[in-house]
Design a protein around this motif. Structure first.
Motif, PDB file in Angstrom:
ATOM      1  N   CYS A   2       0.849  -1.187   0.000  1.00 14.82           N
ATOM      2  CA  CYS A   2       0.000   0.000   0.000  1.00 14.82           C
ATOM      3  C   CYS A   2       0.887   1.241   0.000  1.00 14.82           C
ATOM      4  O   CYS A   2       1.797   1.362   0.820  1.00 14.82           O
ATOM      5  N   CYS A  49      -0.162   3.541   3.446  1.00 16.38           N
ATOM      6  CA  CYS A  49       0.241   3.186   4.814  1.00 16.38           C
ATOM      7  C   CYS A  49       1.419   2.213   4.864  1.00 16.38           C
ATOM      8  O   CYS A  49       1.835   1.803   5.942  1.00 16.38           O
ATOM      9  N   THR A  59       1.574  -0.890   4.277  1.00 11.08           N
ATOM     10  CA  THR A  59       1.279  -2.281   4.618  1.00 11.08           C
ATOM     11  C   THR A  59       1.636  -3.180   3.440  1.00 11.08           C
ATOM     12  O   THR A  59       1.357  -2.857   2.291  1.00 11.08           O
ATOM     13  N   CYS A  65      -6.377  -1.915   0.279  1.00  7.17           N
ATOM     14  CA  CYS A  65      -5.474  -2.250   1.373  1.00  7.17           C
ATOM     15  C   CYS A  65      -6.278  -2.777   2.565  1.00  7.17           C
ATOM     16  O   CYS A  65      -7.260  -2.162   2.969  1.00  7.17           O
ATOM     17  N   GLU A  88      -5.520  -2.706   5.586  1.00  7.46           N
ATOM     18  CA  GLU A  88      -5.339  -1.863   6.770  1.00  7.46           C
ATOM     19  C   GLU A  88      -6.074  -0.530   6.673  1.00  7.46           C
ATOM     20  O   GLU A  88      -6.733  -0.109   7.605  1.00  7.46           O
ATOM     21  N   CYS A  89      -5.929   0.154   5.530  1.00  5.95           N
ATOM     22  CA  CYS A  89      -6.460   1.523   5.454  1.00  5.95           C
ATOM     23  C   CYS A  89      -7.505   1.717   4.350  1.00  5.95           C
ATOM     24  O   CYS A  89      -8.089   2.784   4.251  1.00  5.95           O
TER      25      CYS A  89
HETATM   26 ZN   LIG Z   1      -2.890   0.971   3.437  1.00  6.65          ZN
END
Ligand SMILES: [Zn+2]
Length: 97
Positions: free
Chosen positions: A6, A9, A11, A20, A22-23
């Motif tokens: 990503c 972030c 990741t 992503c 995570e975000c």
């Molecule tokens: Zn991310």
């Protein structure tokens, strides 16, 4: 082997996703080769076709902590730096010079 990262972030994840995990960003880049370290190495001497008669399965970890498995016919020891690529059967790894 495709690694995904990503751009928002940082990741890192192995399996391709539209966003992503995570975000939620869709700004994802893929790379084919990654460096990592061999965490564990298991040598196999009874293997299925079409693989070589002997090879090793390596649990690897990238610098960002992503873990996965790769196979190799090269001598790799636990803790050794490796380069992770891939072929039609999955992730491959070789010692990194
Ligand atoms: Zn991310």
């Amino acid at each position: 082997m495709k690694f995904n990262e990503c751009m928002r972030c940082s990741t890192e994840f192995l399996f391709s996703r539209a966003v992503c995990p995570e975000c939620g960003s869709e700004d994802i880049v893929t790379t084919d080769v990654k460096n990592g370290k061999a965490v564990e190495v298991v040598h196999l001497i009874a293997t299925p076709a079409p693989f070589p008669d002997e090879y090793s399965v390596v649990l690897f970890q990238t610098p960002k902590g992503t873990r996965g498995f790769c196979r190799t016919t090269a001598p790799i020891s636990k803790g050794q730096d490796i380069e992770i690529t891939g072929d039609e059967y999955g992730p491959l790894c070789n010692p990194r010079n």
